[in-house]
Every structure is written in C-alpha cells, then in structure tokens.
Design a protein around this motif. Structure first.
Motif, PDB file in Angstrom:
ATOM      1  N   PRO A  20       1.835   5.204  -5.463  1.00 28.58           N
ATOM      2  CA  PRO A  20       1.291   4.442  -6.606  1.00 28.58           C
ATOM      3  C   PRO A  20       2.120   4.637  -7.876  1.00 28.58           C
ATOM      4  CG  PRO A  20      -0.496   5.415  -5.370  1.00 28.58           C
ATOM      5  CD  PRO A  20       0.783   5.963  -4.769  1.00 28.58           C
TER       6      PRO A  20
ATOM      7  N   GLN B  20       0.833  -1.197   0.000  1.00 29.29           N
ATOM      8  CA  GLN B  20       0.000   0.000   0.000  1.00 29.29           C
ATOM      9  C   GLN B  20       0.868   1.248   0.000  1.00 29.29           C
ATOM     10  OE1 GLN B  20      -2.596  -0.522   3.422  1.00 29.29           O
ATOM     11  NE2 GLN B  20      -4.163  -1.439   2.116  1.00 29.29           N
TER      12      GLN B  20
ATOM     13  N   SER C  96      -0.534   0.128  -4.218  1.00 26.76           N
ATOM     14  CA  SER C  96      -1.951   0.504  -4.302  1.00 26.76           C
ATOM     15  C   SER C  96      -2.221   1.751  -3.472  1.00 26.76           C
ATOM     16  CB  SER C  96      -2.822  -0.647  -3.799  1.00 26.76           C
ATOM     17  OG  SER C  96      -2.567  -0.901  -2.434  1.00 26.76           O
TER      18      SER C  96
END
Length: 122
Positions: free
Chosen positions: A88, A13, A121
């Motif tokens: 990201p 993440q 992500s």
C-alpha cells in the motif's frame, strides 16, 4: 523536443505486480540516463530507480530494492519499471524522467512525463 509518456498504472492489491512503461521520443535515447520517481499523496517527489545510459548500472531506493526492477530497450526507446510484491505504501503517481545531458550520471533530471497513477489496496 523530447517527450516522455508513461503507461501501465492501475489499481492492484497488495502483493500483486505491475509493469510501468515509458515511451521516449525526440532524440538519441540510448545516450541518456533514465529514471523513475514517484509522489505519494501529501509527500514530496522521491527517487525510485535509475539506469545509466550505458544500461549496465542501476540504482534503487532502499524502499523498493529487491522488489522493483528498471530496464530499458534502446531499440524501442522504452524504459520499464517492473514492480513486484507491491505494498500500500507504493501508492503514488509514478513519473518517468530523463537527464538533460547525454552520458550523464543521474544527477540532474529535467525532462518529465505526465505521470501514471499506481494504487495498491491492502
């Protein structure tokens, strides 16, 4: 024949960290400048970071400066890329690369690993 094998990629993440590893075999590793590159989907391969053979000089792409750190362990024939505060836009296949000539200054990389996927992500 020189071989480079990357490992350590994965799905994380935003804000997480990952450490990529590159195992080198086949020659006097400590004599060669090493680097990391990456290729994002639909984009050209781009430079990420390099460390000269001396181990005392590094260079980073502006986009990763302050977040990524390249290091090497000549005793183990390993190169690492510590990636912190991942975003990201760091999503890409990351490649380890070596210069073809000893004691180079990081101008011509012609030995490549197979790459490892990093997906960040949001």
């Amino acid at each position: 024949q020189v071989r480079l094998v990357e490992s350590g990629g994965g799905l994380v993440q935003a804000g997480d960290s990952l450490r990529l590893s590159c195992a080198a075999s086949g020659r006097a590793f400590s004599r060669y400048t090493m680097a990391w590159f990456r290729r994002a989907p639909g984009k050209e391969r781009e430079f990420v970071a390099q460390m000269l053979w001396s181990g005392r000089t590094t260079r980073y792409a502006d986009s990763v400066k302050g977040r990524f750190t390249i290091s090497r362990d000549n005793a183990k024939n390993m190169v690492y890329l510590q990636m912190n505060s991942l975003k990201p836009e760091d999503t890409a296949v990351y490649y380890c690369a070596a210069e073809g000539s000893a004691y180079g200054l990081g101008t011509e990389y012609n030995i490549w690993g197979q790459g490892t996927q990093v997906t960040v992500s949001s």
